[in-house]
Every structure is written in C-alpha cells, then in structure tokens.
Scaffold this active site. Structure first.
Site, PDB file in Angstrom:
ATOM      1  CG  ASP A  24      -1.608   1.282   1.374  1.00 21.86           C
ATOM      2  OD1 ASP A  24      -1.773   1.923   0.565  1.00 21.86           O
ATOM      3  OD2 ASP A  24      -1.976   1.575   2.565  1.00 21.86           O
ATOM      4  CG  ASN A  26      -2.917   5.506  -1.143  1.00 22.82           C
ATOM      5  OD1 ASN A  26      -3.274   4.330  -0.475  1.00 22.82           O
ATOM      6  ND2 ASN A  26      -4.186   5.852  -2.017  1.00 22.82           N
ATOM      7  CG  ASP A  28      -6.034   3.163   0.653  1.00 25.60           C
ATOM      8  OD1 ASP A  28      -5.015   2.136   0.649  1.00 25.60           O
ATOM      9  OD2 ASP A  28      -6.701   3.417  -0.525  1.00 25.60           O
ATOM     10  CG  ASP A  32      -1.435   1.607  -3.445  1.00 29.20           C
ATOM     11  OD1 ASP A  32      -0.234   1.529  -4.037  1.00 29.20           O
ATOM     12  OD2 ASP A  32      -1.801   2.178  -2.365  1.00 29.20           O
ATOM     13  CG  ASP A 101      -6.974 -12.335 -13.664  1.00 34.95           C
ATOM     14  OD1 ASP A 101      -7.703 -13.156 -14.241  1.00 34.95           O
ATOM     15  OD2 ASP A 101      -6.258 -12.816 -12.606  1.00 34.95           O
ATOM     16  CG  ASP A 202     -11.283 -15.772 -13.474  1.00 35.27           C
ATOM     17  OD1 ASP A 202     -10.827 -16.196 -12.658  1.00 35.27           O
ATOM     18  OD2 ASP A 202     -12.794 -15.486 -13.329  1.00 35.27           O
ATOM     19  CG  HIS A 331      -6.120 -15.385  -6.447  1.00 31.71           C
ATOM     20  ND1 HIS A 331      -5.773 -15.823  -7.523  1.00 31.71           N
ATOM     21  CD2 HIS A 331      -7.333 -15.101  -6.539  1.00 31.71           C
ATOM     22  CE1 HIS A 331      -6.593 -15.996  -8.347  1.00 31.71           C
ATOM     23  NE2 HIS A 331      -7.650 -15.409  -7.920  1.00 31.71           N
TER      24      HIS A 331
END
Ligand code: TEU
Ligand code: CA
Length: 557
Positions: A24, A26, A28, A32, A101, A202, A331
């Site tokens: 991350d 930034n 939050d 990203d 993806d 996918d 994942h």
C-alpha cells in the site's frame, strides 16, 4: 509452432501479484499500483521473468476485482491509468513482462452492459447475459452457484432469472451472442495495443454453456451440480479458436487459461500446440485431491503417492502435445508450506523442499506472492477475520443449512480458505509488516516479525535466496526447461523423485515430504549436487524435508 520450438514464455518463471495485498503506497490499507511500482526492484532481485497481475480494473469488489464493472479503467483504490502505464514501462525496462487477468466469463452486475440488460426484455444488451424464465416460482433449474445458493437470481422487473456461476453480483456473459465476443476481443486488443504481454484467463473453461440447461446431479448438497453443463461446454474450443484468430495470433504474447475442472483430454485441446487456442492452461487436480462431502471444505491431507500420481499424469500426459504449467499456490489456495509442508519447526526446510520439487519439473513455474518467503496460512480463529465471499458464504451454508458443527467449519477455513493466501505481503518487521501505514483491509499474519522480506534478503540461507537460485538455475540450464521428465520411485510414500534428461545429461531430484530420515537407495553415486536445502550431503538417506538435485553426465558412467 512445433512442440519443441523454443519460446520465451517456456523459459520464464511467473510471479503472481494479488494487488490488494501486495503493498500500500497511500496509507488506506489497500495495496495499489504505486506499491507495486515501489517493489519492482524486489522482483528484479528475485529474478522472475513475468508478472501476472490479478484484476486491477474498476470493480465493486464483491469478489475482490473478479467482478469487473469497467474493463478499461483502473480501480480507483489501486490508482490511475497513468500509473499503470508507468508500471508497464518500468517492468519492461527491467526486462520483465506483464500479463493481465482477463475475466470474461462474467462481469459485475454494476457493469453498464448488465445495467442495460436488466432494464427490459427488448434492450439491445438483453442478450449479453443469460436470462431464463422460471419454472412456476422456482428457478429455471436446480443449479447451485460455486459461491453458495442458487446459480439463478430472480429479477422482479422482467420476471426472469439470470445465471451466475459465482456470486449474484457476477452475472455470466452470453458467449453465444456474437456481439459479446466482439466486445471482448476489442477490449483485449485495447490492452494488448498498450503493450501488455498476455493474459491469464479466468475460468475460461466455463464460457460455453449447455443450452438445454438440464438439472444437475444433487448428491449430498442442496443444489444440483452445474459443472458438467458449463465446463468445457459445446462451443468453448470454437470460441477460443475465434479469439485466437481475431486477437491472440496477432501479438507476440503468452496466454494461460484457468481451466477450472479441466481433464487431461480437455487440456490437450485448450493448449495443444497445433490447436490455435491457448498456449497453456492451469490444471487443479493436485489442489483437489481431498474433496469430500462438503466439497473443497475438508481438513484431510492427500497421500504423497496420490500427489505424485497426479504430477506424473500431467507431465507425461502433456509431453509432446502441450506445454505444462506448475504451481503450488495462488490467491484461491492455502499457503503451500502449511498445506504440503510443515509451517512449524521445519518451515524453512519444507518451503525450500517444495520449491525444489516444483521448479525442477517441466513446465512454467508460478510463484504466488509471499511463497518465496515461505509465508504460512493466516491462522484466523474467528469468522469476523475473514473477508472472502466464498469462505463466508460457505460457512453460513454448511453450518446454518447443512448442520455442520461451527468448530469443524472454522477448522476447514483455517486449512483451505482463500484468505490464507490473501493476508498482506510481509515486507519487514515494522507495524503491519510494512504493508501499510494505515489499517490493513485484512489482518496481517502475526508471524511477520519472523517471516518477512527484509530479513530474508539479508540472510543468504533464506527461502527467498533459495528461490532466487532455483530461478537462476532454470535460466542457465536448458535441461530444466526442455529436458524430458520421468517420475521414479512411484510407490514410495515419503519421497517425491524424478529424472530430467537432455542430450546425455540427467538431473535426479529427490524430495523428502516427511519429517523423518528416509533411506533412499536411488541416489546416484557419480552425481554432482546442483542444489540442496541442506549444506552437507548424506549418501544414502534424506533428512527431514530434505531436497537434493544431482547432475549426472553420460561420460561419468
Ligand atoms: O476462480 C475460479 C475457481 O475455480 C474458483 O472458484 C475456485 O473453485 C475456488 O476459488 C477454489 O476455492 C477464479 C478466480 O481465480 C477466483 O478468485 C474468482 O473468485 C473466480 O474465478 C470468479 O471470477
Ligand atoms: Ca492504497
């Protein structure tokens, strides 16, 4: 293309990034593109050739980006298109390729096409999705969604149902409609023209449905099984050949289809070198060895002989026909060291052993973020810690509707929930493992002080450096990429062993999957150790989770 023709993608190692959990930039709490940009040096250090990005498109995130509402824009939380362009450029500068993806079995229900489609039966977008009349006040058939509940959602406005193999916020596209296919191809060209290097597709095996929509077999579950009517459907190969002709063949790229439920026979069609469909497919038989009464929800571990049989089947079954794909995790799967290794005392040894076992086989190896550190399962103990829609739905369905004891289900979640792979990447020992300075969207694994990238980079014997060496070996030795594969010691219940051969050179790979010392008589006397997770070698036994690769040259016989 001839089967043995040399290709850059056959010689590559792929690294999968799940952007939400990677880094991350930034504060939050959500990973990203800025975070990925910051970590490109790390990937360069590891030595991977291709980055696969899980979806980064605009999405309401019902299924963490696998529900796309706009294929041509970047999810706001992840950043901007400018940042994406920079990422692509920087990756290319470092000699890495980037594949995206492609999620086109379904869109989000918030995609403009679906918003239109829902409006009325005569809307030009109506046929972009699969709408059917109900039977009385029942759905069109008994199919169950893979994420729980019926696969049909009722829409009051037009008094019809739409099909969703996944969540009800993921309506399936109607591939029978030529306009849908053309929209998809156009969107693919748009990304490829930006210079991306390929796609991971996918659930591409699900795009063609049996148009009779018959009821599925019910078994012990609440719903009928849709798989036989949706996986490898009647027109799937026709669609992929069309896609290949109109799009893929026009670019120098690589493709890997996520061929859910694929059999060897089907894989040969999807990825057969002369079939003009895809370059490669993911198969899942090694991930699905223990499905039981509650489907994937189980705490059983497969027998090593079963696991070996599956790899043997796919390695020899694809030889001469299609290029293989190798992975231990992604994942959607638990962490491999927790699943097939030992995430306690022997964590490092078993992580390296598993890496050796996979990376010395024939095919393209995939590394899922954190695997190169030996990251472990999440260890969540309460349902509130989980974020994954599949896990949460399955808990409710199995416990509340099928009477499974809550403790049992929690135990299954700990073993196989997808969130095991989705806890934040562990960068260092500062708060939140250096993943974020904010509050992470999902809890960081509490073992980050011990297991993190900074520590492993500094320690030459770490799991990270071991992966790096395996990648280097693959880059430097043609036999690892192109050599033939032969499983040996097939009946042995403790050792996973095989041979690779090319032009008078042979590699013997031995991997002890147990925490015991195991006698191994097959160790060659005249071999040179290429790599091992132990420093000293024993000539006739393998110590706990030991892995060793011997190189033998013909002239030394
Ligand atoms: O996964 C497809 C798929 O087969 C999964 O539903 C799998 O059965 C499950 O995750 C195993 O636990 C792909 C994506 O990889 C997954 O993340 C998405 O949720 C799914 O498609 C829908 O797009
Ligand atoms: Ca962020």
């Amino acid at each position: 293309m001839a089967i043995n023709e040399k290709k850059w993608w056959k010689e590559s190692v792929v690294y999968q990034i799940y952007p939400r959990s990677f880094c991350d930039s930034n504060k939050d709490g959500i990973g990203d593109l800025g975070g990925i940009l910051k970590k490109l040096d790390y990937l360069e250090e590891l030595g991977v050739d291709i980055i696969w990005l899980s979806p980064i498109y605009q999405s309401p995130n019902d299924d963490n980006g696998y529900d796309i509402s706009d294929y041509r824009s970047i999810l706001k939380e992840f950043g901007t298109m400018d940042e994406f362009d920079r990422l692509l450029e920087e990756a290319h500068k470092k000699g890495m390729r980037l594949i995206m993806d492609l999620v086109v079995n379904h869109t989000s229900d918030e995609h403009e096409w679906f918003i239109q489609s829902k409006k009325d039966k005569t809307n030009p977008y109506r046929d972009y999705y699969i709408w059917k009349e109900g039977k009385g006040n029942q759905p069109p058939n008994n199919w169950g969604s893979w994420f729980g509940g019926s696969a049909w959602e009722y829409d009051e406005n037009t008094d019809m149902y739409y099909l969703h193999i996944f969540s009800k916020k993921q309506p399936d596209l109607n591939w029978e409609n030529k306009k849908v296919r053309q929209e998809v191809y156009e969107m693919m060209r748009w990304w490829l023209d930006k210079g991306i290097d390929g796609f991971r597709m996918d659930v591409i095996s699900l795009i063609s449905k049996n148009l009779a929509f018959p009821d599925g077999e019910k078994g012990d579950g609440l719903y009928g099984n849709l798989t036989p009517y949706c996986a490898h459907g009647p027109r799937v190969h026709e669609f992929l050949r069309e896609m290949n002709q109109e799009v893929l063949s026009k670019y120098e790229i690589m493709t890997v289809g996520e061929a859910a439920c694929v059999t060897l026979e089907e894989a040969r069609k999807y990825a057969g070198y002369d079939r003009k469909e895809l370059d490669t497919v993911f198969w899942f038989e090694h991930m699905e060895l223990c499905s039981g009464e509650y489907g994937k929800w189980t705490d059983e571990a497969p027998k090593l002989t079963e696991l070996k049989k599956v790899f043997d089947k796919w390695e020899s079954g694809l030889e001469g026909t299609a290029w293989n794909t190798l992975f231990w995790s992604n994942h959607d799967q638990p962490r491999v060291v927790s699943r097939f290794g030992n995430d306690g005392k022997y964590r490092e040894l078993s992580a390296k052993m598993l890496a050796t076992c996979l990376h010395m086989m024939k095919g393209i190896p995939y590394i899922y973020q954190g695997e190169e550190l030996g990251m472990t399962n999440a260890g969540f103990t309460s349902l509130e810690q989980y974020r994954d829609i599949e896990s949460i739905n399955a808990y409710h369905e199995n416990v509340e509707q099928r009477g499974l004891e809550p403790e049992k289900m929690m135990c299954y979640l700990q073993k196989v929930s997808r969130d095991n792979a989705r806890t934040p990447m562990q960068w260092n020992d500062s708060e939140n493992a250096g993943f974020t300075e904010g509050t992470p969207w999902i809890e960081v694994n509490s073992n980050y002080k011990e297991i993190n990238a900074e520590r492993e980079l500094a320690e030459s014997k770490s799991v990270f450096h071991y992966y790096k060496r395996l990648i280097e070996l693959r880059h430097n030795m043609e036999i690892i990429v192109y050599g033939s594969f032969e499983m040996i010691m097939k009946e042995n219940e403790q050792i996973f062993a095989y041979k690779r051969s090319l032009d008078g050179q042979t590699l013997y790979v031995f991997c002890n999957f147990t925490e015991e010392n195991v006698i191994c008589n097959e160790i060659p006397k005249n071999g040179k150790v290429l790599i091992s997770n132990y420093t000293e070698r024993h000539s006739e036994k393998l110590r706990p989770y030991e892995a060793v690769v011997y190189e033998v040259r013909e002239e030394s016989f």
